[in-house]
Design a protein around this motif. Structure first.
Motif, mmCIF file in Angstrom:
data_model
loop_
_atom_site.group_PDB
_atom_site.id
_atom_site.type_symbol
_atom_site.label_atom_id
_atom_site.label_comp_id
_atom_site.label_asym_id
_atom_site.label_seq_id
_atom_site.Cartn_x
_atom_site.Cartn_y
_atom_site.Cartn_z
ATOM 1 N N ASP A 261 0.863 -1.123 -0.138
ATOM 2 C CA ASP A 261 -0.164 0.120 0.113
ATOM 3 C C ASP A 261 0.933 1.237 0.071
ATOM 4 O O ASP A 261 1.452 1.430 1.033
ATOM 5 N N LEU A 262 0.872 1.813 -1.178
ATOM 6 C CA LEU A 262 1.977 3.180 -1.246
ATOM 7 C C LEU A 262 1.307 4.316 -0.786
ATOM 8 O O LEU A 262 2.199 5.293 -0.551
ATOM 9 N N GLN A 263 0.162 4.256 0.104
ATOM 10 C CA GLN A 263 -0.379 5.265 0.973
ATOM 11 C C GLN A 263 0.110 5.269 2.269
ATOM 12 O O GLN A 263 -0.118 6.185 2.997
ATOM 13 N N ASP A 264 0.647 4.177 2.530
ATOM 14 C CA ASP A 264 0.927 3.634 3.815
ATOM 15 C C ASP A 264 2.476 4.401 4.077
ATOM 16 O O ASP A 264 3.329 4.065 3.118
ATOM 17 N N SER B 49 8.360 4.674 2.454
ATOM 18 C CA SER B 49 9.731 5.016 2.796
ATOM 19 C C SER B 49 10.529 3.857 2.768
ATOM 20 O O SER B 49 11.878 3.952 2.128
ATOM 21 N N GLU B 50 9.991 2.588 3.073
ATOM 22 C CA GLU B 50 10.866 1.505 3.148
ATOM 23 C C GLU B 50 10.959 1.115 1.581
ATOM 24 O O GLU B 50 12.122 0.864 0.878
ATOM 25 N N LEU B 51 10.165 1.032 0.755
ATOM 26 C CA LEU B 51 9.916 1.009 -0.732
ATOM 27 C C LEU B 51 10.902 1.822 -1.507
ATOM 28 O O LEU B 51 11.929 1.615 -2.413
ATOM 29 N N ASP C 235 7.041 11.244 -3.166
ATOM 30 C CA ASP C 235 5.745 11.734 -3.824
ATOM 31 C C ASP C 235 5.264 11.036 -5.084
ATOM 32 O O ASP C 235 4.383 10.622 -5.427
ATOM 33 N N MET C 236 6.414 10.963 -6.015
ATOM 34 C CA MET C 236 6.181 10.390 -7.339
ATOM 35 C C MET C 236 5.840 8.996 -7.283
ATOM 36 O O MET C 236 4.825 8.514 -7.960
ATOM 37 N N LEU C 237 6.664 8.311 -6.290
ATOM 38 C CA LEU C 237 6.313 7.091 -6.091
ATOM 39 C C LEU C 237 5.183 6.723 -5.458
ATOM 40 O O LEU C 237 4.185 5.477 -6.078
ATOM 41 N N SER C 238 4.555 7.366 -4.716
ATOM 42 C CA SER C 238 3.149 7.157 -4.170
ATOM 43 C C SER C 238 2.027 7.564 -5.257
ATOM 44 O O SER C 238 0.922 6.891 -4.937
#
Length: 156
Positions: free
Chosen positions: A8-11, A16-18, A46-49
């Motif tokens: 879940d990229l909103q977590d 941050s870990e990813l 932010d781009m990754l999320s």
């Protein structure tokens, strides 16, 4: 024993870990292929999320992120492995292979799987070849830097 599940990229903690893993893994690939403009290295948290890709992470028994894979169905029946990254502390332990097998299990109805890597990234080329991918084309992305695109047939 590694556990794999969708990230879940909103977590914020997962993100941050990813992001940290992505930078560790792709910095090493950049060194191997001699090209430092690899898109994931230029990406902010932010781009990754906001990525449209679906990410899966592999975790060890202590909950540490050992590797991650991202996929995107860019055309019907064609699944592209857009990112593959392994924490350098877990190299040569089968993490990437397990992530690939997980993707094949999660997306069994694809006609084709697609992945690209730097021609000089021998470990990645070996990984994809071992898992049934065959070279389908080359692209020069910068002077002296070639990417190989691999295809693997799915279940038709």
């Amino acid at each position: 024993m590694n556990t794999i599940y969708r990230l879940d990229l909103q977590d914020g903690d997962i993100l941050s870990e990813l992001w940290s893993l992505q930078h560790k893994a792709y910095r090493l690939e950049a060194e191997i292929i001699g090209f430092h403009e690899i898109p994931p290295l230029l990406e902010t948290r932010d781009m990754l999320s906001r990525s449209a890709e679906t990410f899966y992470g592999s975790f060890d028994d202590s909950g540490e992120l050992t590797g991650a894979v991202a996929v995107q169905e860019e055309a019907p029946g064609k699944l592209t492995v857009t990112r593959m990254m392994v924490n350098p502390d877990f190299f040569r332990q089968g993490v990437a292979g397990k992530l690939l097998e997980y993707i094949f299990e999660q997306y069994p109805d694809m006609e084709q799987y697609i992945v690209s890597t730097g021609k000089l990234n021998v470990p990645a080329v070996a990984l994809y070849t071992k898992h049934g991918f065959v070279p389908a084309g080359f692209e020069e992305v910068a002077p002296g830097v070639e990417l190989i695109e691999f295809h693997r047939s799915g279940r038709v």
